[in-house]
Design a protein around this motif. Structure first.
Motif, PDB file in Angstrom:
ATOM      1  N   ALA A 165       0.768  -1.099   0.191  1.00 31.77           N
ATOM      2  CA  ALA A 165       0.091  -0.402  -0.379  1.00 31.77           C
ATOM      3  C   ALA A 165       1.089   1.401  -0.224  1.00 31.77           C
ATOM      4  CB  ALA A 165      -0.737   0.173   1.270  1.00 31.77           C
ATOM      5  N   SER A 166       0.532   1.717  -0.496  1.00 34.69           N
ATOM      6  CA  SER A 166       0.876   3.632  -0.549  1.00 34.69           C
ATOM      7  C   SER A 166      -0.368   4.627  -1.215  1.00 34.69           C
ATOM      8  CB  SER A 166       2.461   3.455  -2.162  1.00 34.69           C
ATOM      9  OG  SER A 166       2.544   4.541  -2.216  1.00 34.69           O
ATOM     10  N   THR A 167       0.661   5.698   0.182  1.00 28.79           N
ATOM     11  CA  THR A 167      -0.568   6.657  -0.544  1.00 28.79           C
ATOM     12  C   THR A 167       0.231   7.983  -1.447  1.00 28.79           C
ATOM     13  OG1 THR A 167       0.827   8.491   1.146  1.00 28.79           O
ATOM     14  CG2 THR A 167      -1.425   6.727   1.518  1.00 28.79           C
ATOM     15  N   ASP A 168       1.083   8.254  -2.344  1.00 25.40           N
ATOM     16  CA  ASP A 168       1.475   8.790  -3.271  1.00 25.40           C
ATOM     17  C   ASP A 168       1.415   7.875  -4.424  1.00 25.40           C
ATOM     18  OD1 ASP A 168       3.139  10.093  -5.384  1.00 25.40           O
ATOM     19  OD2 ASP A 168       5.391   9.444  -4.865  1.00 25.40           O
ATOM     20  N   LEU A 169      -0.202   8.653  -4.761  1.00 22.76           N
ATOM     21  CA  LEU A 169      -0.659   8.192  -6.113  1.00 22.76           C
ATOM     22  C   LEU A 169       0.577   9.086  -7.359  1.00 22.76           C
ATOM     23  CD1 LEU A 169      -4.591   9.171  -5.339  1.00 22.76           C
ATOM     24  CD2 LEU A 169      -3.749   7.405  -6.698  1.00 22.76           C
ATOM     25  N   VAL A 170       0.446  10.079  -7.387  1.00 24.75           N
ATOM     26  CA  VAL A 170       1.463  10.644  -8.388  1.00 24.75           C
ATOM     27  C   VAL A 170       2.550   9.598  -9.013  1.00 24.75           C
ATOM     28  CG1 VAL A 170       2.718  12.619  -9.406  1.00 24.75           C
ATOM     29  CG2 VAL A 170       0.347  12.948  -8.057  1.00 24.75           C
ATOM     30  N   GLY A 171       3.370   9.350  -7.942  1.00 24.37           N
ATOM     31  CA  GLY A 171       4.563   8.278  -8.133  1.00 24.37           C
ATOM     32  C   GLY A 171       4.299   6.883  -8.809  1.00 24.37           C
ATOM     33  N   VAL A 172       2.884   6.440  -7.783  1.00 21.51           N
ATOM     34  CA  VAL A 172       3.007   5.262  -8.846  1.00 21.51           C
ATOM     35  C   VAL A 172       2.534   5.841 -10.232  1.00 21.51           C
ATOM     36  CG1 VAL A 172       1.582   3.515  -9.003  1.00 21.51           C
ATOM     37  CG2 VAL A 172       2.509   4.154  -6.475  1.00 21.51           C
ATOM     38  N   GLN A 173       1.957   6.268 -10.182  1.00 20.50           N
ATOM     39  CA  GLN A 173       1.298   7.086 -11.968  1.00 20.50           C
ATOM     40  C   GLN A 173       2.642   7.236 -12.860  1.00 20.50           C
ATOM     41  OE1 GLN A 173      -2.492   8.562 -12.592  1.00 20.50           O
ATOM     42  NE2 GLN A 173      -2.130   9.056 -10.358  1.00 20.50           N
ATOM     43  N   VAL A 174       3.301   7.791 -12.418  1.00 11.87           N
ATOM     44  CA  VAL A 174       3.990   8.573 -13.276  1.00 11.87           C
ATOM     45  C   VAL A 174       5.781   7.216 -13.497  1.00 11.87           C
ATOM     46  CG1 VAL A 174       6.787   9.947 -13.117  1.00 11.87           C
ATOM     47  CG2 VAL A 174       4.230  11.250 -12.259  1.00 11.87           C
ATOM     48  N   GLY A 175       5.752   6.555 -12.697  1.00 15.07           N
ATOM     49  CA  GLY A 175       6.532   5.101 -13.159  1.00 15.07           C
ATOM     50  C   GLY A 175       6.013   4.626 -13.703  1.00 15.07           C
ATOM     51  N   GLY A 176       4.929   3.910 -13.884  1.00 16.98           N
ATOM     52  CA  GLY A 176       4.155   3.535 -15.253  1.00 16.98           C
ATOM     53  C   GLY A 176       3.982   3.618 -16.599  1.00 16.98           C
ATOM     54  N   ALA A 177       4.159   5.456 -16.276  1.00 16.52           N
ATOM     55  CA  ALA A 177       3.700   5.732 -17.515  1.00 16.52           C
ATOM     56  C   ALA A 177       5.150   6.646 -18.278  1.00 16.52           C
ATOM     57  CB  ALA A 177       2.840   7.304 -17.480  1.00 16.52           C
ATOM     58  N   LEU A 178       6.346   6.559 -17.448  1.00 19.78           N
ATOM     59  CA  LEU A 178       7.170   7.028 -17.936  1.00 19.78           C
ATOM     60  C   LEU A 178       7.893   4.855 -18.346  1.00 19.78           C
ATOM     61  CD1 LEU A 178       8.469  10.272 -17.002  1.00 19.78           C
ATOM     62  CD2 LEU A 178       6.905   9.623 -18.648  1.00 19.78           C
ATOM     63  N   LYS A 179       7.993   4.294 -18.084  1.00 21.92           N
ATOM     64  CA  LYS A 179       9.099   3.399 -18.046  1.00 21.92           C
ATOM     65  C   LYS A 179       8.693   2.940 -19.838  1.00 21.92           C
ATOM     66  CE  LYS A 179       5.822   0.041 -17.229  1.00 21.92           C
ATOM     67  NZ  LYS A 179       4.941  -1.326 -18.009  1.00 21.92           N
ATOM     68  N   ASN A 180       6.998   2.610 -20.233  1.00 18.34           N
ATOM     69  CA  ASN A 180       6.748   2.072 -20.761  1.00 18.34           C
ATOM     70  C   ASN A 180       7.440   3.351 -21.954  1.00 18.34           C
ATOM     71  OD1 ASN A 180       4.794   0.560 -20.077  1.00 18.34           O
ATOM     72  ND2 ASN A 180       3.212   1.840 -20.105  1.00 18.34           N
ATOM     73  N   VAL A 181       7.952   4.738 -21.981  1.00 23.85           N
ATOM     74  CA  VAL A 181       8.662   4.472 -23.181  1.00 23.85           C
ATOM     75  C   VAL A 181       9.979   4.692 -22.678  1.00 23.85           C
ATOM     76  CG1 VAL A 181       9.878   7.183 -23.538  1.00 23.85           C
ATOM     77  CG2 VAL A 181       6.779   6.859 -22.379  1.00 23.85           C
ATOM     78  N   LEU A 182      10.849   5.170 -21.993  1.00 23.22           N
ATOM     79  CA  LEU A 182      11.918   3.959 -21.313  1.00 23.22           C
ATOM     80  C   LEU A 182      12.185   2.317 -22.573  1.00 23.22           C
ATOM     81  CD1 LEU A 182      12.441   5.552 -18.391  1.00 23.22           C
ATOM     82  CD2 LEU A 182      13.012   6.399 -20.002  1.00 23.22           C
ATOM     83  N   ALA A 183      11.163   2.084 -22.628  1.00 25.52           N
ATOM     84  CA  ALA A 183      11.207   0.426 -22.614  1.00 25.52           C
ATOM     85  C   ALA A 183      11.717   0.626 -24.563  1.00 25.52           C
ATOM     86  CB  ALA A 183       9.777  -0.589 -21.978  1.00 25.52           C
ATOM     87  N   ILE A 184      10.670   1.186 -24.982  1.00 27.67           N
ATOM     88  CA  ILE A 184      10.860   1.083 -26.032  1.00 27.67           C
ATOM     89  C   ILE A 184      12.539   1.603 -26.328  1.00 27.67           C
ATOM     90  CG2 ILE A 184      10.513   3.089 -28.018  1.00 27.67           C
ATOM     91  CD1 ILE A 184       7.502   3.132 -26.716  1.00 27.67           C
ATOM     92  N   ALA A 185      13.600   2.450 -25.485  1.00 26.34           N
ATOM     93  CA  ALA A 185      14.705   2.651 -26.547  1.00 26.34           C
ATOM     94  C   ALA A 185      15.378   1.806 -25.909  1.00 26.34           C
ATOM     95  CB  ALA A 185      14.610   4.060 -24.915  1.00 26.34           C
TER      96      ALA A 185
END
Length: 338
Positions: A184-204
């Motif tokens: 569990a976490s209360t950091d909604l922003v951090g969890v979302q940023v990690g999930g979104a940006l790793k997709n872009v970086l994985a393409i590279a």
């Protein structure tokens, strides 16, 4: 108790989505002892699940070891649901949330299980959900997880975040089992940023692997990509410990190292010589393709440098060739690492 809501008793869970990840999470909830109703758009998926055949279109060879009921009616799926797992593609979040809203009881938790940034607005999906279904209580599930692993009951750990810590705890406990561990976490922003940006970086990273540049280059790109993810995450208000946790670094490492990742596989195909147009014509695009440009734009608004993200965006938009983009990253001026 934190927050203004009463503690949530979560027994009945509605899973919205008929793909592999939705089915895997439905199985996870059922294994945890919850009553599960899965909504799918495809009548064949609904029929197969209700006939005890599992989901052969998306999880071939995986038998459902728990009873799950499926329906094609949103109203039926959401009736009396204590919590909802929204497991549809990131760019459909607004439309799906608007469709869910009339059927949701006030203050129903809705857990976002897709990873991305809304392409047209630059909003994180939690913000989209709050706009489209304002009466619900947003939450986010993200972390290093492949649908096939989770469906097979292989050990997996993820992060589950909600603004109210008590709600995050309750949702985590409702889904937890011996092989599936939501933290569990209360950091909604951090969890979302990690999930979104790793997709872009994985393409590279996939492109570097496709080029045959070796494990050393792949590790370097992953590390420098994590630096970009961290800079933007902190600028948006994420907590450092979230970015170095399961939903940040953990998910990045998994996605940037395995062809099981749709984003890594997309980059791998680019590195092996296939074109963006050719891959786009082949069907559903990897989520990182949708998020790359808006992620770079979001970084620019906050004065954040994202050279790897910018290179991915430029290649996807046809503004530069892959070879030139990778060479450009390798010939950037030397500087101190920190």
């Amino acid at each position: 108790m934190s927050g203004q809501h009463q503690p949530v008793a979560i027994d009945r869970i509605a899973v919205i989505g008929g793909g592999a990840w939705a089915s895997a999470l439905a199985l996870t909830a059922a294994r945890a002892g919850r009553q599960v109703m899965l909504w799918a758009r495809d009548p064949r998926t609904v029929q197969a699940i209700n006939a005890g055949e599992g989901n052969p279109a998306y999880l071939p060879g995986i038998a459902f070891d728990r009873a799950i009921t499926a329906t094609g009616d949103l109203g039926v799926a959401l009736e009396r649901a204590d919590a909802v797992l929204l497991v549809t593609p990131a760019q459909t979040t607004r439309a799906m949330a608007e469709a869910l809203a009339p059927h949701l009881a006030p203050a129903t938790p809705v857990v976002l299980c897709a990873k991305g940034i809304e392409r047209d607005t630059g909003l994180l999906l939690g913000e989209v959900l709050s706009q489209a279904a304002p009466a619900c209580r947003p939450a986010v599930l993200s972390g290093p997880s492949f649908a096939g692993d989770v469906a097979r009951g292989l050990p997996t750990a993820v992060t589950l975040a909600a603004a109210d810590g008590d709600l995050a705890d309750a949702l985590s406990q409702a889904l937890a089992g011996t092989q599936f561990r939501p933290y569990a976490s209360t950091d909604l922003v951090g969890v979302q940023v990690g999930g979104a940006l790793k997709n872009v970086l994985a393409i590279a990273c996939g492109a570097v692997a496709g080029k045959g540049w070796g494990a050393s280059a792949l590790a370097a790109l992953t590390a420098r990509g994590f630096a970009e993810l961290t800079r933007l995450g902190l600028a948006l208000g994420a907590r450092p410990e979230t970015l170095t946790g399961l939903s940040g670094l953990g998910d990045l490492v998994l996605t940037c190292s395995s062809p099981q990742s749709r984003n890594f596989a997309f980059g791998l195909a680019l590195g092996e010589g296939r074109s963006v147009a050719e891959l786009a014509a082949g069907g559903k695009l990897a989520e990182g393709v949708h998020s790359a440009a808006i992620a770079v734009d979001l970084a620019a608004r906050h004065g954040i440098e994202m050279p790897i993200g910018a290179a991915v965006s430029a290649v996807l938009e046809g503004r530069i060739g892959l070879d030139a983009a990778l060479t450009g990253l390798m010939t950037r001026p030397l500087r101190r690492e920190a």
